[in-house]
Design a protein around this motif. Sequence first.
Motif, PDB file in Angstrom:
ATOM      1  N   SER A  75      46.325 -77.568 -15.067  1.00  0.00           N
ATOM      2  CA  SER A  75      45.765 -77.640 -14.058  1.00  0.00           C
ATOM      3  C   SER A  75      45.503 -76.206 -13.195  1.00  0.00           C
ATOM      4  O   SER A  75      46.736 -76.086 -12.797  1.00  0.00           O
ATOM      5  CB  SER A  75      46.215 -78.923 -13.303  1.00  0.00           C
ATOM      6  OG  SER A  75      46.338 -78.620 -11.599  1.00  0.00           O
ATOM      7  N   LYS A  76      44.696 -76.399 -12.808  1.00  0.00           N
ATOM      8  CA  LYS A  76      44.550 -74.951 -11.524  1.00  0.00           C
ATOM      9  C   LYS A  76      45.483 -75.124 -10.006  1.00  0.00           C
ATOM     10  O   LYS A  76      46.340 -74.575  -9.869  1.00  0.00           O
ATOM     11  CB  LYS A  76      43.532 -75.047 -11.285  1.00  0.00           C
ATOM     12  CG  LYS A  76      43.785 -73.325 -10.294  1.00  0.00           C
ATOM     13  CD  LYS A  76      41.695 -73.688  -9.967  1.00  0.00           C
ATOM     14  CE  LYS A  76      41.657 -71.941  -8.854  1.00  0.00           C
ATOM     15  NZ  LYS A  76      40.532 -72.027  -8.322  1.00  0.00           N
ATOM     16  N   ARG A  77      45.708 -76.764  -9.904  1.00  0.00           N
ATOM     17  CA  ARG A  77      46.094 -77.114  -8.588  1.00  0.00           C
ATOM     18  C   ARG A  77      47.803 -76.995  -9.113  1.00  0.00           C
ATOM     19  O   ARG A  77      48.850 -76.963  -7.842  1.00  0.00           O
ATOM     20  CB  ARG A  77      46.049 -78.042  -8.491  1.00  0.00           C
ATOM     21  CG  ARG A  77      46.285 -79.065  -6.757  1.00  0.00           C
ATOM     22  CD  ARG A  77      45.281 -78.346  -6.051  1.00  0.00           C
ATOM     23  NE  ARG A  77      46.406 -79.128  -4.732  1.00  0.00           N
ATOM     24  CZ  ARG A  77      46.506 -78.712  -3.943  1.00  0.00           C
ATOM     25  NH1 ARG A  77      45.738 -77.208  -3.197  1.00  0.00           N
ATOM     26  NH2 ARG A  77      46.798 -78.537  -2.928  1.00  0.00           N
ATOM     27  N   TYR A  78      48.866 -77.237 -10.831  1.00  0.00           N
ATOM     28  CA  TYR A  78      49.867 -76.861 -10.576  1.00  0.00           C
ATOM     29  C   TYR A  78      50.242 -76.179 -10.457  1.00  0.00           C
ATOM     30  O   TYR A  78      51.814 -76.127 -10.262  1.00  0.00           O
ATOM     31  CB  TYR A  78      49.980 -77.406 -11.987  1.00  0.00           C
ATOM     32  CG  TYR A  78      51.123 -77.907 -12.553  1.00  0.00           C
ATOM     33  CD1 TYR A  78      51.750 -78.303 -12.202  1.00  0.00           C
ATOM     34  CD2 TYR A  78      51.681 -77.239 -13.933  1.00  0.00           C
ATOM     35  CE1 TYR A  78      53.652 -78.451 -12.163  1.00  0.00           C
ATOM     36  CE2 TYR A  78      53.075 -77.151 -13.681  1.00  0.00           C
ATOM     37  CZ  TYR A  78      54.011 -78.495 -13.038  1.00  0.00           C
ATOM     38  OH  TYR A  78      54.952 -77.612 -13.872  1.00  0.00           O
ATOM     39  N   LYS A  80      49.066 -73.634  -8.826  1.00  0.00           N
ATOM     40  CA  LYS A  80      49.258 -73.115  -7.214  1.00  0.00           C
ATOM     41  C   LYS A  80      50.517 -73.919  -6.891  1.00  0.00           C
ATOM     42  O   LYS A  80      51.690 -73.231  -6.066  1.00  0.00           O
ATOM     43  CB  LYS A  80      47.953 -73.626  -6.331  1.00  0.00           C
ATOM     44  CG  LYS A  80      48.342 -73.191  -4.689  1.00  0.00           C
ATOM     45  CD  LYS A  80      46.450 -73.631  -4.225  1.00  0.00           C
ATOM     46  CE  LYS A  80      45.878 -73.771  -2.621  1.00  0.00           C
ATOM     47  NZ  LYS A  80      45.422 -73.912  -2.092  1.00  0.00           N
ATOM     48  N   TYR A  81      50.638 -75.353  -7.182  1.00  0.00           N
ATOM     49  CA  TYR A  81      51.920 -75.874  -6.406  1.00  0.00           C
ATOM     50  C   TYR A  81      52.950 -74.776  -6.836  1.00  0.00           C
ATOM     51  O   TYR A  81      54.205 -74.324  -6.454  1.00  0.00           O
ATOM     52  CB  TYR A  81      52.051 -77.080  -7.644  1.00  0.00           C
ATOM     53  CG  TYR A  81      53.414 -77.340  -6.959  1.00  0.00           C
ATOM     54  CD1 TYR A  81      53.655 -78.173  -6.064  1.00  0.00           C
ATOM     55  CD2 TYR A  81      54.234 -78.366  -8.502  1.00  0.00           C
ATOM     56  CE1 TYR A  81      55.046 -78.776  -5.896  1.00  0.00           C
ATOM     57  CE2 TYR A  81      55.115 -78.769  -8.033  1.00  0.00           C
ATOM     58  CZ  TYR A  81      55.651 -78.853  -6.694  1.00  0.00           C
ATOM     59  OH  TYR A  81      57.202 -79.577  -7.085  1.00  0.00           O
ATOM     60  N   ARG A 105      36.937 -68.070 -10.222  1.00  0.00           N
ATOM     61  CA  ARG A 105      37.898 -69.638  -9.311  1.00  0.00           C
ATOM     62  C   ARG A 105      39.265 -69.871 -10.783  1.00  0.00           C
ATOM     63  O   ARG A 105      39.493 -70.490 -10.228  1.00  0.00           O
ATOM     64  CB  ARG A 105      36.376 -70.480  -9.578  1.00  0.00           C
ATOM     65  CG  ARG A 105      35.481 -71.012  -8.615  1.00  0.00           C
ATOM     66  CD  ARG A 105      36.590 -70.715  -7.244  1.00  0.00           C
ATOM     67  NE  ARG A 105      35.539 -70.927  -6.088  1.00  0.00           N
ATOM     68  CZ  ARG A 105      35.682 -70.789  -5.253  1.00  0.00           C
ATOM     69  NH1 ARG A 105      37.425 -70.428  -4.280  1.00  0.00           N
ATOM     70  NH2 ARG A 105      35.186 -71.014  -3.510  1.00  0.00           N
ATOM     71  N   TYR A 108      43.429 -66.821  -8.410  1.00  0.00           N
ATOM     72  CA  TYR A 108      43.893 -66.917  -7.582  1.00  0.00           C
ATOM     73  C   TYR A 108      44.801 -65.854  -6.416  1.00  0.00           C
ATOM     74  O   TYR A 108      44.899 -64.297  -7.920  1.00  0.00           O
ATOM     75  CB  TYR A 108      45.490 -68.101  -7.799  1.00  0.00           C
ATOM     76  CG  TYR A 108      44.993 -69.589  -7.445  1.00  0.00           C
ATOM     77  CD1 TYR A 108      44.962 -70.082  -6.515  1.00  0.00           C
ATOM     78  CD2 TYR A 108      45.708 -70.549  -8.343  1.00  0.00           C
ATOM     79  CE1 TYR A 108      44.639 -71.238  -6.256  1.00  0.00           C
ATOM     80  CE2 TYR A 108      45.040 -71.545  -8.550  1.00  0.00           C
ATOM     81  CZ  TYR A 108      45.034 -72.174  -7.084  1.00  0.00           C
ATOM     82  OH  TYR A 108      44.653 -73.844  -7.275  1.00  0.00           O
TER      83      TYR A 108
END
Length: 124
Positions: A75-78, A80-81, A105, A108
């Motif tokens: 997960s890309k969101r993970y 970032k987190y 995309r 980051y």
Amino acid sequence: MSRGSAAGPKGKKKGVTFTIDCSKPVEDKIMDIASLEKFLQERIKVGGKAGALGEAVTVTREKSKIIVTSDGAFSKRYLKYLTKKYLKKHNVRDWLRVIASNKDRTVYELRYFNIAENEGEEED
């Protein structure tokens, strides 16, 4: 042709590569990129266990960029987190933010908050 061929769910590999561009804070010597790399290696969970990356996930460093490559789904969101968690731990979360690049995309960027724009609006 049968549906149960070799290219079914078993042969499906979703390899992804994400990049964290830390060039601006590293140039200003606000953060150390080696410590972020170590933090990610210790904190990324694979199979519910933190730090046990194995061969599923690799974290590498190239100058002022960190590259996270995964053989399976990641997960890309993970990512970032975890990056935001690192910034908070080192007390630079108030000045830096994690933004997805407009061009690509899978990248980051760590950027500074635009404080100058806010001051210009208050004068009007």
